[in-house]
Design a protein around this motif. Sequence first.
Motif, short mmCIF file in Angstrom:
data_model
loop_
_atom_site.label_atom_id
_atom_site.label_comp_id
_atom_site.label_asym_id
_atom_site.label_seq_id
_atom_site.Cartn_x
_atom_site.Cartn_y
_atom_site.Cartn_z
N THR A 170 1.23 11.29 -2.86
CA THR A 170 0.76 10.58 -1.89
C THR A 170 -0.33 9.89 -1.76
N LEU A 171 0.20 8.38 -1.77
CA LEU A 171 -1.07 7.12 -1.25
C LEU A 171 -1.94 7.00 -1.09
N TRP A 172 -3.85 7.39 -1.19
CA TRP A 172 -4.08 7.19 0.32
C TRP A 172 -5.03 5.78 -0.07
N GLN A 173 -4.26 5.15 1.22
CA GLN A 173 -4.91 3.69 1.17
C GLN A 173 -5.95 3.51 2.40
N PRO A 174 -6.99 2.68 2.53
CA PRO A 174 -8.11 3.06 3.17
C PRO A 174 -7.86 1.90 4.46
N LEU A 175 -7.95 2.49 5.85
CA LEU A 175 -8.08 1.65 6.92
C LEU A 175 -9.25 1.00 6.82
N VAL A 176 -9.18 -0.52 7.15
CA VAL A 176 -10.41 -1.05 7.13
C VAL A 176 -10.01 -2.37 7.42
N ASP A 177 -10.87 -3.01 9.20
CA ASP A 177 -10.12 -3.72 9.33
C ASP A 177 -11.39 -4.98 9.70
N GLY A 178 -11.88 -6.02 8.33
CA GLY A 178 -13.06 -6.47 8.10
C GLY A 178 -13.52 -5.99 6.91
N VAL A 179 -14.82 -5.09 8.20
CA VAL A 179 -15.30 -4.17 6.84
C VAL A 179 -15.59 -2.57 7.46
N GLU A 180 -15.11 -2.73 8.35
CA GLU A 180 -15.12 -1.88 9.16
C GLU A 180 -14.22 -0.78 8.56
N ARG A 181 -14.91 0.58 8.78
CA ARG A 181 -13.65 1.73 7.72
C ARG A 181 -12.96 2.51 9.79
N LEU A 182 -11.85 3.12 9.11
CA LEU A 182 -11.21 3.30 10.62
C LEU A 182 -10.64 4.55 10.06
N GLY A 183 -9.98 4.46 9.19
CA GLY A 183 -9.61 6.51 8.15
C GLY A 183 -8.49 5.77 7.18
N VAL A 184 -7.54 6.22 7.45
CA VAL A 184 -6.45 6.04 5.92
C VAL A 184 -5.16 6.14 6.15
N LEU A 185 -4.32 6.26 5.38
CA LEU A 185 -3.28 5.48 5.18
C LEU A 185 -2.47 6.52 4.89
N SER A 186 -1.71 7.72 5.02
CA SER A 186 -1.31 8.76 4.15
C SER A 186 0.41 8.58 3.36
N VAL A 187 0.45 7.83 2.27
CA VAL A 187 2.06 7.36 1.94
C VAL A 187 2.75 8.09 1.32
N HIS A 188 3.77 8.42 1.44
CA HIS A 188 4.30 9.80 0.32
C HIS A 188 5.67 8.91 -0.25
N VAL A 189 5.47 8.89 -1.51
CA VAL A 189 6.86 7.53 -2.06
C VAL A 189 6.82 9.13 -3.59
N THR A 190 8.26 8.70 -4.12
CA THR A 190 7.98 9.39 -5.09
C THR A 190 7.81 8.57 -6.93
N THR A 191 7.51 7.52 -6.44
CA THR A 191 6.82 6.91 -7.48
C THR A 191 5.64 6.31 -6.67
N ALA A 192 5.05 5.08 -7.77
CA ALA A 192 3.61 4.62 -7.30
C ALA A 192 3.82 3.14 -8.10
N ASP A 193 4.93 2.64 -8.43
CA ASP A 193 4.82 1.96 -9.15
C ASP A 193 3.93 0.56 -8.73
N GLU A 194 4.01 -0.81 -9.22
CA GLU A 194 3.35 -1.66 -8.87
C GLU A 194 3.80 -1.98 -6.88
N PRO A 195 5.71 -2.65 -7.04
CA PRO A 195 5.43 -3.48 -5.93
C PRO A 195 5.88 -2.43 -4.67
N THR A 196 5.40 -0.99 -4.82
CA THR A 196 5.50 0.53 -3.80
C THR A 196 3.60 0.22 -3.35
N ARG A 197 2.65 -0.21 -4.43
CA ARG A 197 1.86 0.31 -4.22
C ARG A 197 0.99 -0.86 -3.52
N GLN A 198 1.86 -2.10 -3.68
CA GLN A 198 1.31 -3.25 -2.45
C GLN A 198 2.28 -3.24 -1.41
N ARG A 199 3.16 -2.54 -1.16
CA ARG A 199 3.43 -2.26 0.60
C ARG A 199 2.89 -1.33 1.40
#
Length: 475
Positions: A170-199
């Motif tokens: 699970t990749l946990w990505q911060p949800l930030v608008d400018g500098v305001e913290r809104l929450g996080v995004l959960s992205v479940h993947v089989t591999t966490a390579d560079e293209p996947t993390r960028q997307r």
Amino acid sequence: MTTGDSGLGIGDEAYGDQPDHLAEHCDLKARPAGWSSPATPALAHGGTHSGDLSARAPCDRLPRCETAAVNDAEANDDRADADGSPGPDIRLVEFLADPAHLPMDLATSVHQCAQALGLPDVLVFLADIQQRQLTALNLAAPTQEIDSSVAGASYRTQIPQLEPQRQGITLWQPLVDGVERLGVLSVHVTTADEPTRQRASALAALCAMMITSKRAYKDTFVRRARTHSMDLAAEMLRAFLPPRTIGTPSVTSTAVLEPAYEIGGDAFDHALSEDTLHAAVLDATGHNLASGLTTAVALAACRKARRTEAGLLDLVHEADEALITWLPDLFCTGVLCRLHLPTGMLRWVNCGHPPPLLIRDGRLVEGAFRRRADLPMGTPSKLSRHPRSVHQIQLQPGDRVLVHTDGITEARNADGSELGVEHLAHDVADSGTLSELAPETLRRLIHSFLDATGPRLKDDATILMLEWKPAQTMT
């Protein structure tokens, strides 16, 4: 699963230092020399997360021509899949460019964007008002505690996190608008390579903008951000409040209010113009609906004058006139200030309010804002012996200024002893030496305050903290 359960402690929060058992998923062992992981710039040392994917290229030290060739090749790979069908970049552009998709609700839009990017398993988690937990937007997953979970670590630090699962990551990505913290995004993947993390990062940035654009009229977001019912005065005042945190690369302004669901007369305001941060903390007498109405009128009057580029004294005059005319027996204390971002010159007016605090170089500067306070807003001018005054102070890079209400200064510990602002100042000073992000410092500070005083406050407690950091200004 907590941070400790995952094996990813704070020292592992940036993607760069992951355990060996993640190597097969993350492709961390076969990177070229000089590779810079996507989350390791100043973030790990207290910098802010800009979300700029251009700063994350894995070939920083390649010659310019080779870098261009690699980037072109990667771009071509993203434009088309192996079977010649459109790649994830093209699929996302096509989805966003289609006007038929504009009325979609957030959950559907996020799902469609995730599918276009090849990220099929995605969940949005929103922080509650008190920033204690993260709740899934569609309630399809357990609540995540901000203080003790991997998801919470992503929220606290604004740094992406990896959490190993029985199957995949699970990749946990911060949800930030400018500098305001809104929450996080959960992205479940089989591999966490560079293209996947960028997307995943790109999807999180897009999702944060979607949330900000829709939350003003979508009660779904409001319900997910609440754990209790709101009383009437608090409901009215919160409708007037700006985002909890605003900022630029050179300044951050962030605020908290307690009791979160029962505020009576406290409010804060902050806004940005071309070269100025405008900030205010207001506190009406009493703790009822009339108090909330008094603060709302004073806040609206100050905004009305500010948006005509009026001076600080004109803002106070506008509030005086509005309260004297419509609420003649009610008053409102407050501090209104303006920070000139290029120079750090801070000007303020104090209308019967506790003086702000200045934290510099890890310590409280005693008496920095101690001036004669003017009468509260709403007081007829004929009752004052002195005209209202504008004061000023020169800030230094890294200074933090705390504007607070008397609910902070008059608070007492559970045993009845006075808590005192020194306790507050020392907590902020200590966090500054750790280069902690300003919004996280304030989140921890108000929780510590509530732990010390107990859950039932006798008065509203509001803190607005602004941090001037011109050295981080982007040219």
